[in-house]
Design an enzyme around this catalytic site. Sequence first.
Site, mmCIF file in Angstrom:
data_model
loop_
_atom_site.group_PDB
_atom_site.id
_atom_site.type_symbol
_atom_site.label_atom_id
_atom_site.label_comp_id
_atom_site.label_asym_id
_atom_site.label_seq_id
_atom_site.Cartn_x
_atom_site.Cartn_y
_atom_site.Cartn_z
ATOM 1 N N LYS A 15 0.854 -1.192 0.000
ATOM 2 C CA LYS A 15 0.000 0.000 0.000
ATOM 3 C C LYS A 15 0.885 1.235 0.000
ATOM 4 O O LYS A 15 2.039 1.223 0.434
ATOM 5 C CB LYS A 15 -0.941 0.009 1.209
ATOM 6 C CG LYS A 15 -0.261 0.041 2.591
ATOM 7 C CD LYS A 15 0.112 1.413 3.070
ATOM 8 C CE LYS A 15 0.717 1.380 4.477
ATOM 9 N NZ LYS A 15 1.305 2.676 4.899
ATOM 10 N N PRO A 102 9.622 -4.806 0.615
ATOM 11 C CA PRO A 102 10.639 -4.704 1.661
ATOM 12 C C PRO A 102 10.037 -4.393 3.025
ATOM 13 O O PRO A 102 8.994 -3.736 3.126
ATOM 14 C CB PRO A 102 11.536 -3.557 1.172
ATOM 15 C CG PRO A 102 10.665 -2.762 0.255
ATOM 16 C CD PRO A 102 9.737 -3.738 -0.397
ATOM 17 N N ALA A 105 9.433 -0.377 5.541
ATOM 18 C CA ALA A 105 9.391 0.563 4.420
ATOM 19 C C ALA A 105 8.210 1.515 4.466
ATOM 20 O O ALA A 105 8.179 2.503 3.746
ATOM 21 C CB ALA A 105 9.362 -0.219 3.101
ATOM 22 N N GLY A 106 7.197 1.209 5.286
ATOM 23 C CA GLY A 106 5.980 1.999 5.251
ATOM 24 C C GLY A 106 5.047 1.592 4.137
ATOM 25 O O GLY A 106 4.154 2.344 3.747
ATOM 26 N N ASP A 144 -3.351 -0.851 10.217
ATOM 27 C CA ASP A 144 -3.645 -0.672 8.794
ATOM 28 C C ASP A 144 -4.081 -1.961 8.115
ATOM 29 O O ASP A 144 -4.290 -1.980 6.900
ATOM 30 C CB ASP A 144 -2.449 -0.061 8.058
ATOM 31 C CG ASP A 144 -1.202 -0.941 8.123
ATOM 32 O OD1 ASP A 144 -1.203 -1.930 8.893
ATOM 33 O OD2 ASP A 144 -0.229 -0.628 7.417
#
Length: 297
Positions: A15, A102, A105-106, A144
């Site tokens: 995302k 990865p 990474a956010g 999330d």
Amino acid sequence: MLPPDQTVNVDCPAKLNLFLAILGKQSDGFHALASVVARTELCDQLEVNWSAEGEAADDTLAVTGSDFVSEDNTVKQALRLFREASGIGKGTFSIRLLKQIPSGAGLGGGSSDAVGTLKAVQEIFPELAANINWHGIAARIGSDCPLFFYPGPLLMEGRGERIIELGLSLRKQLTGTPLTLFKPAFSINTSEAYRRLAARKFYQDRERVEQMLKEWSSSGLSFPPRCNDFERLVEEWIPSLNIVLKRLRDKNLDARMSGSGSACFVVEQSPETIEIVRRELDRAWGKQYWLVQTRLQ
């Protein structure tokens, strides 16, 4: 009666936070946010093999494409919470996970893998689909996680559990947008990023954020305005990342950070753009970075 042996394959998309405003702390201690989020065509691949033989203690997980596997990673958490909710202790899951997103990474890779696991389990146990709070299980794993149950771009509020689907025109504007993603070799710890954000009180006014999103929705522009409150930290905390973003913007590229980082993206993927991005990444970090092209789903 347990279902027959079977294999389910699931794509687990990354995302991107296209817009991310942090509104302050809630009474439950979590930060409230408003974020326009979209899934990408970049995915981890999950293969879930179910056998009616054996029991929960025999569940296995094999991960490739990553040198880091937590003993209590999100896939294992999803299986454990499913078994608790369903009361099913018999049968075994043998799972293979190919990592392409990865870590640190956010990009929500771990959360996406967890929801991918739950989706596979739903397919294996269709008779349980209406009796289990799948979104509730997901939210226990990560704030999330619930967004990965929804297709297309959306607005995420609260700690991440409140999902608001965007209008059809906005979804059409965003879906298919080409992107260039990159990440330096280092990662950013999300908890530490929130701690630093709270210490600096880098919070947005709720009414101002609502106005920004309202103006975007009627503007006809594909992307929401550039906003990520975590970017306000990197100028002092991670100056190399700040410099890369600034240099790319100086070249008229729309460069943004996703989530708390360290992954960033440029809203374009032409050969010229790729060359500019690669040149700036080489300049900042040598060859110590990850770079990929993708599109929004």
